[in-house]
Design a protein around this motif. Sequence first.
Motif, PDB file in Angstrom:
ATOM      1  N   THR A  93       0.627  -0.996   0.128  1.00 51.46           N
ATOM      2  CA  THR A  93      -0.416   0.552  -0.176  1.00 51.46           C
ATOM      3  C   THR A  93       1.431   1.303  -0.195  1.00 51.46           C
ATOM      4  OG1 THR A  93      -0.113  -0.003   2.304  1.00 51.46           O
ATOM      5  CG2 THR A  93      -1.777  -1.419   1.676  1.00 51.46           C
ATOM      6  N   VAL A  94       2.379   0.990   0.317  1.00 50.86           N
ATOM      7  CA  VAL A  94       3.146   2.625   0.033  1.00 50.86           C
ATOM      8  C   VAL A  94       4.163   2.750  -0.867  1.00 50.86           C
ATOM      9  CG1 VAL A  94       5.279   3.334   0.833  1.00 50.86           C
ATOM     10  CG2 VAL A  94       3.532   1.580   2.628  1.00 50.86           C
ATOM     11  N   GLN A  95       3.047   4.234  -1.432  1.00 47.15           N
ATOM     12  CA  GLN A  95       4.312   4.895  -2.842  1.00 47.15           C
ATOM     13  C   GLN A  95       5.475   5.114  -2.688  1.00 47.15           C
ATOM     14  OE1 GLN A  95       1.746   4.302  -5.255  1.00 47.15           O
ATOM     15  NE2 GLN A  95       0.981   2.774  -4.158  1.00 47.15           N
ATOM     16  N   ALA A  96       5.991   4.260  -3.542  1.00 46.25           N
ATOM     17  CA  ALA A  96       7.694   5.224  -3.255  1.00 46.25           C
ATOM     18  C   ALA A  96       6.840   6.862  -3.795  1.00 46.25           C
ATOM     19  CB  ALA A  96       7.851   4.625  -4.382  1.00 46.25           C
ATOM     20  N   VAL A  97       8.018   7.372  -4.218  1.00 42.95           N
ATOM     21  CA  VAL A  97       8.093   8.832  -3.805  1.00 42.95           C
ATOM     22  C   VAL A  97       9.675   9.431  -4.784  1.00 42.95           C
ATOM     23  CG1 VAL A  97       7.101   9.877  -2.153  1.00 42.95           C
ATOM     24  CG2 VAL A  97       9.883   9.990  -1.730  1.00 42.95           C
ATOM     25  N   SER A  98       9.336  10.405  -5.359  1.00 40.52           N
ATOM     26  CA  SER A  98      10.763  10.681  -6.127  1.00 40.52           C
ATOM     27  C   SER A  98      12.149  10.757  -4.788  1.00 40.52           C
ATOM     28  CB  SER A  98      10.644  11.875  -7.414  1.00 40.52           C
ATOM     29  OG  SER A  98      10.705  13.283  -6.255  1.00 40.52           O
ATOM     30  N   LYS A  99      11.943  10.795  -3.848  1.00 39.89           N
ATOM     31  CA  LYS A  99      13.393  11.670  -3.121  1.00 39.89           C
ATOM     32  C   LYS A  99      13.799   9.693  -2.703  1.00 39.89           C
ATOM     33  CE  LYS A  99      15.051  13.677   1.103  1.00 39.89           C
ATOM     34  NZ  LYS A  99      14.451  14.201   1.983  1.00 39.89           N
ATOM     35  N   THR A 100      15.736  10.499  -2.685  1.00 38.84           N
ATOM     36  CA  THR A 100      15.662   8.910  -2.461  1.00 38.84           C
ATOM     37  C   THR A 100      16.926   9.208  -0.893  1.00 38.84           C
ATOM     38  OG1 THR A 100      17.646   9.682  -3.134  1.00 38.84           O
ATOM     39  CG2 THR A 100      16.770   8.505  -4.767  1.00 38.84           C
ATOM     40  N   GLN A 127      16.069   7.731  14.832  1.00 37.06           N
ATOM     41  CA  GLN A 127      14.634   8.015  15.082  1.00 37.06           C
ATOM     42  C   GLN A 127      14.630   7.572  14.333  1.00 37.06           C
ATOM     43  OE1 GLN A 127      17.821   9.863  16.265  1.00 37.06           O
ATOM     44  NE2 GLN A 127      17.610  11.717  14.671  1.00 37.06           N
ATOM     45  N   ALA A 128      15.065   6.822  13.020  1.00 33.30           N
ATOM     46  CA  ALA A 128      14.574   6.830  11.579  1.00 33.30           C
ATOM     47  C   ALA A 128      13.859   5.286  12.030  1.00 33.30           C
ATOM     48  CB  ALA A 128      15.790   6.833  10.819  1.00 33.30           C
ATOM     49  N   LYS A 165       6.933   8.931   5.162  1.00 33.53           N
ATOM     50  CA  LYS A 165       6.284   9.473   6.476  1.00 33.53           C
ATOM     51  C   LYS A 165       7.789  10.066   6.951  1.00 33.53           C
ATOM     52  CE  LYS A 165       2.426   7.969   7.528  1.00 33.53           C
ATOM     53  NZ  LYS A 165       1.333   5.753   8.812  1.00 33.53           N
ATOM     54  N   ILE A 166       8.561   9.618   7.010  1.00 32.54           N
ATOM     55  CA  ILE A 166      10.499  10.503   7.488  1.00 32.54           C
ATOM     56  C   ILE A 166      10.843  11.192   6.874  1.00 32.54           C
ATOM     57  CG2 ILE A 166      11.961   9.424   5.394  1.00 32.54           C
ATOM     58  CD1 ILE A 166      13.964   8.365   7.420  1.00 32.54           C
ATOM     59  N   MET A 167      10.218  11.730   6.030  1.00 31.53           N
ATOM     60  CA  MET A 167      10.335  12.880   4.859  1.00 31.53           C
ATOM     61  C   MET A 167       9.559  14.334   6.114  1.00 31.53           C
ATOM     62  SD  MET A 167      10.483  12.001   1.165  1.00 31.53           S
ATOM     63  CE  MET A 167       8.259  11.945   0.118  1.00 31.53           C
ATOM     64  N   THR A 168       8.892  13.871   6.685  1.00 30.49           N
ATOM     65  CA  THR A 168       7.320  15.426   7.500  1.00 30.49           C
ATOM     66  C   THR A 168       7.951  15.614   8.576  1.00 30.49           C
ATOM     67  OG1 THR A 168       5.413  13.338   7.663  1.00 30.49           O
ATOM     68  CG2 THR A 168       6.108  14.466   5.221  1.00 30.49           C
ATOM     69  N   ASP A 169       8.277  14.659   9.408  1.00 31.13           N
ATOM     70  CA  ASP A 169       8.925  14.434  10.614  1.00 31.13           C
ATOM     71  C   ASP A 169      10.206  15.116  11.130  1.00 31.13           C
ATOM     72  OD1 ASP A 169       9.698  13.785  13.499  1.00 31.13           O
ATOM     73  OD2 ASP A 169       9.261  12.165  13.350  1.00 31.13           O
ATOM     74  N   PRO A 170       9.889  16.215  11.575  1.00 28.79           N
ATOM     75  CA  PRO A 170      11.127  17.480  12.004  1.00 28.79           C
ATOM     76  C   PRO A 170      11.907  16.679  12.106  1.00 28.79           C
ATOM     77  CG  PRO A 170       8.977  17.867  13.287  1.00 28.79           C
ATOM     78  CD  PRO A 170       8.320  16.551  12.590  1.00 28.79           C
ATOM     79  N   ASP A 171      11.930  15.559  12.802  1.00 27.01           N
ATOM     80  CA  ASP A 171      13.024  14.861  13.636  1.00 27.01           C
ATOM     81  C   ASP A 171      13.239  14.141  12.376  1.00 27.01           C
ATOM     82  OD1 ASP A 171      12.265  15.702  16.128  1.00 27.01           O
ATOM     83  OD2 ASP A 171      11.695  14.367  16.812  1.00 27.01           O
ATOM     84  N   THR A 172      13.375  13.910  11.507  1.00 26.07           N
ATOM     85  CA  THR A 172      13.985  12.708  10.669  1.00 26.07           C
ATOM     86  C   THR A 172      14.102  13.308   9.107  1.00 26.07           C
ATOM     87  OG1 THR A 172      11.716  11.722  10.079  1.00 26.07           O
ATOM     88  CG2 THR A 172      13.381  10.814  11.813  1.00 26.07           C
ATOM     89  N   ASP A 216      15.372  15.764   7.446  1.00 27.50           N
ATOM     90  CA  ASP A 216      17.241  15.666   7.203  1.00 27.50           C
ATOM     91  C   ASP A 216      17.784  14.477   6.985  1.00 27.50           C
ATOM     92  OD1 ASP A 216      15.701  18.981   6.464  1.00 27.50           O
ATOM     93  OD2 ASP A 216      16.964  19.081   9.040  1.00 27.50           O
ATOM     94  N   ILE A 217      17.420  13.628   7.443  1.00 31.83           N
ATOM     95  CA  ILE A 217      18.018  11.937   7.842  1.00 31.83           C
ATOM     96  C   ILE A 217      18.668  12.057   5.683  1.00 31.83           C
ATOM     97  CG2 ILE A 217      17.997   9.873   8.174  1.00 31.83           C
ATOM     98  CD1 ILE A 217      16.646  10.095  10.513  1.00 31.83           C
ATOM     99  N   GLU A 218      19.320  11.619   5.458  1.00 35.09           N
ATOM    100  CA  GLU A 218      20.142  11.453   4.286  1.00 35.09           C
ATOM    101  C   GLU A 218      20.896  10.075   4.323  1.00 35.09           C
ATOM    102  OE1 GLU A 218      22.782  14.894   2.560  1.00 35.09           O
ATOM    103  OE2 GLU A 218      21.124  16.059   2.692  1.00 35.09           O
ATOM    104  N   GLU A 219      21.072   9.279   4.757  1.00 42.72           N
ATOM    105  CA  GLU A 219      21.138   7.813   5.657  1.00 42.72           C
ATOM    106  C   GLU A 219      20.981   7.612   6.954  1.00 42.72           C
ATOM    107  OE1 GLU A 219      26.089   7.267   4.197  1.00 42.72           O
ATOM    108  OE2 GLU A 219      26.422   6.455   6.340  1.00 42.72           O
TER     109      GLU A 219
END
Length: 187
Positions: free
Chosen positions: A59-66, A123-124, A158-165, A167-170
């Motif tokens: 049910t999860v949709q992929a996004v363009s961000k890697t 936190q990830a 949802k990792i992209m909208t959590d203020p704590d996560t 900016d995580i890139e790795e």
Amino acid sequence: MTAVASTQKSNLKTGLLAGALAIGMVGVGFAAVPLYRIFCQVTGFGGTTMRVSEAQAATVQAVSKTIVVRFDANQRGLPWNFKPERPTDTISIGARDMTVFIAENLSDQPIKGMATFNVSPAQAGKYFNKVQCFCFTEQTLQPKQQVRMPVLYYVDPKIMTDPDTKDIEEITLSYTFYPVDQAGKGS
């Protein structure tokens, strides 16, 4: 009732209460590990990844961000070579991906091991979802046997909208194999 009988009755109550408390504490001690594991799996606490079913993952949709996922492999007290097939992978957030870990028994005896895992940054953990994994399952490798152990996973968007996560890139997924004795207890 005499003073001696009253004291004996009071001592008996105190002894029974202390015994019941000791039995209760032993029970809590045995329940603590599985309860803590369940708590961590539900909340992602301490970098514990989430476990999801194939149906949930679909049910999860992929996004363009890697995001870069780094793989780490360790063993403690096992005559094994244990490593990821590739050390890193760049994946689209939300897309299911698979990585493979390779374990080889370097000894001339069958050896049982069991892997634990964690994710960093911690936190990830609640956004790193494993669909299929070899962790917490006894693995018996025969002498000189090499096995490939897949992990099917995705990173929740949802990792992209959590203020704590956001900016995580790795993310690092780390596994550690421990020996399991023949009675099924960790060594």
